[in-house]
Design a protein around this motif. Structure first.
Motif, PDB file in Angstrom:
ATOM      1  N   GLU A   1       8.742   9.571  -5.371  1.00 53.71           N
ATOM      2  CA  GLU A   1       7.819   9.307  -4.456  1.00 53.71           C
ATOM      3  C   GLU A   1       8.791   8.891  -3.510  1.00 53.71           C
ATOM      4  O   GLU A   1       9.622   8.084  -3.424  1.00 53.71           O
ATOM      5  CB  GLU A   1       6.721   8.459  -4.632  1.00 53.71           C
ATOM      6  CG  GLU A   1       5.786   8.773  -5.594  1.00 53.71           C
ATOM      7  CD  GLU A   1       4.560   7.601  -5.961  1.00 53.71           C
ATOM      8  OE1 GLU A   1       4.221   6.895  -4.846  1.00 53.71           O
ATOM      9  OE2 GLU A   1       4.283   7.383  -7.023  1.00 53.71           O
TER      10      GLU A   1
ATOM     11  N   LEU B   1      -0.058   0.063   0.867  1.00 56.08           N
ATOM     12  CA  LEU B   1      -0.594   0.431  -0.602  1.00 56.08           C
ATOM     13  C   LEU B   1      -1.719  -0.475  -1.110  1.00 56.08           C
ATOM     14  O   LEU B   1      -2.605   0.529  -1.518  1.00 56.08           O
ATOM     15  CB  LEU B   1       0.737   0.414  -1.554  1.00 56.08           C
ATOM     16  CG  LEU B   1       1.447   1.750  -1.228  1.00 56.08           C
ATOM     17  CD1 LEU B   1       2.786   1.483  -1.853  1.00 56.08           C
ATOM     18  CD2 LEU B   1       0.905   2.792  -1.867  1.00 56.08           C
ATOM     19  N   THR B   2      -1.507  -1.654  -1.090  1.00 51.78           N
ATOM     20  CA  THR B   2      -2.520  -2.393  -1.508  1.00 51.78           C
ATOM     21  C   THR B   2      -3.927  -1.934  -0.821  1.00 51.78           C
ATOM     22  O   THR B   2      -5.181  -1.790  -1.534  1.00 51.78           O
ATOM     23  CB  THR B   2      -2.476  -3.809  -1.501  1.00 51.78           C
ATOM     24  OG1 THR B   2      -1.271  -4.113  -2.114  1.00 51.78           O
ATOM     25  CG2 THR B   2      -3.509  -4.688  -2.208  1.00 51.78           C
TER      26      THR B   2
ATOM     27  N   ASP C   1      -3.568   1.612  -4.248  1.00 54.80           N
ATOM     28  CA  ASP C   1      -2.683   2.087  -4.995  1.00 54.80           C
ATOM     29  C   ASP C   1      -1.484   1.095  -5.307  1.00 54.80           C
ATOM     30  O   ASP C   1      -1.554  -0.013  -4.891  1.00 54.80           O
ATOM     31  CB  ASP C   1      -1.649   3.140  -4.202  1.00 54.80           C
ATOM     32  CG  ASP C   1      -1.014   4.051  -5.064  1.00 54.80           C
ATOM     33  OD1 ASP C   1      -0.969   3.935  -6.319  1.00 54.80           O
ATOM     34  OD2 ASP C   1      -0.205   4.851  -4.575  1.00 54.80           O
ATOM     35  N   THR C   2      -1.014   1.347  -6.382  1.00 54.80           N
ATOM     36  CA  THR C   2      -0.173   0.266  -7.026  1.00 54.80           C
ATOM     37  C   THR C   2       1.441   0.875  -6.994  1.00 54.80           C
ATOM     38  O   THR C   2       1.301   2.093  -7.542  1.00 54.80           O
ATOM     39  CB  THR C   2      -0.337  -0.465  -8.327  1.00 54.80           C
ATOM     40  OG1 THR C   2      -0.467   0.349  -9.364  1.00 54.80           O
ATOM     41  CG2 THR C   2      -1.582  -1.065  -8.197  1.00 54.80           C
ATOM     42  N   ASP C   3       2.442   0.315  -6.636  1.00 55.85           N
ATOM     43  CA  ASP C   3       3.553   0.695  -6.941  1.00 55.85           C
ATOM     44  C   ASP C   3       4.673  -0.197  -6.383  1.00 55.85           C
ATOM     45  O   ASP C   3       4.326  -1.296  -6.266  1.00 55.85           O
ATOM     46  CB  ASP C   3       4.044   2.113  -5.933  1.00 55.85           C
ATOM     47  CG  ASP C   3       4.794   3.048  -6.522  1.00 55.85           C
ATOM     48  OD1 ASP C   3       5.674   2.851  -7.147  1.00 55.85           O
ATOM     49  OD2 ASP C   3       4.450   4.229  -6.039  1.00 55.85           O
TER      50      ASP C   3
END
Length: 76
Positions: A2, A31-32, A36-38
């Protein structure tokens, strides 16, 4: 793979944030908010390692200039 750097880079360039602050803003906030988590591990121009993640923890590895390897679990 990514390409988070494509999202983080404009924060560095346009807003003058450090890599640490830009990565934290993108991972922790953007993202939060998307649900999404990453995470990301990066090295800035002064050779400082930064980690930003929005998960309960993240496995990371580092190696110093002596060749000593460290692998560990980092928690929020």
């Amino acid at each position: 793979f990514e390409a988070w750097w494509l999202i983080i880079y404009p924060h560095l360039w346009n807003r003058g944030l450090s890599l640490k602050d830009a990565a934290k803003e993108v991972i922790q906030n953007k993202l939060t908010n998307l649900g999404d988590t990453d995470g990301i591990v990066a090295i800035d121009t002064e050779r400082n390692m930064i980690m930003a993640f929005n998960t309960p923890g993240m496995y990371c590895a580092t190696m110093n200039d002596q060749g000593e390897l460290y692998v560990g679990m980092y928690n929020t």
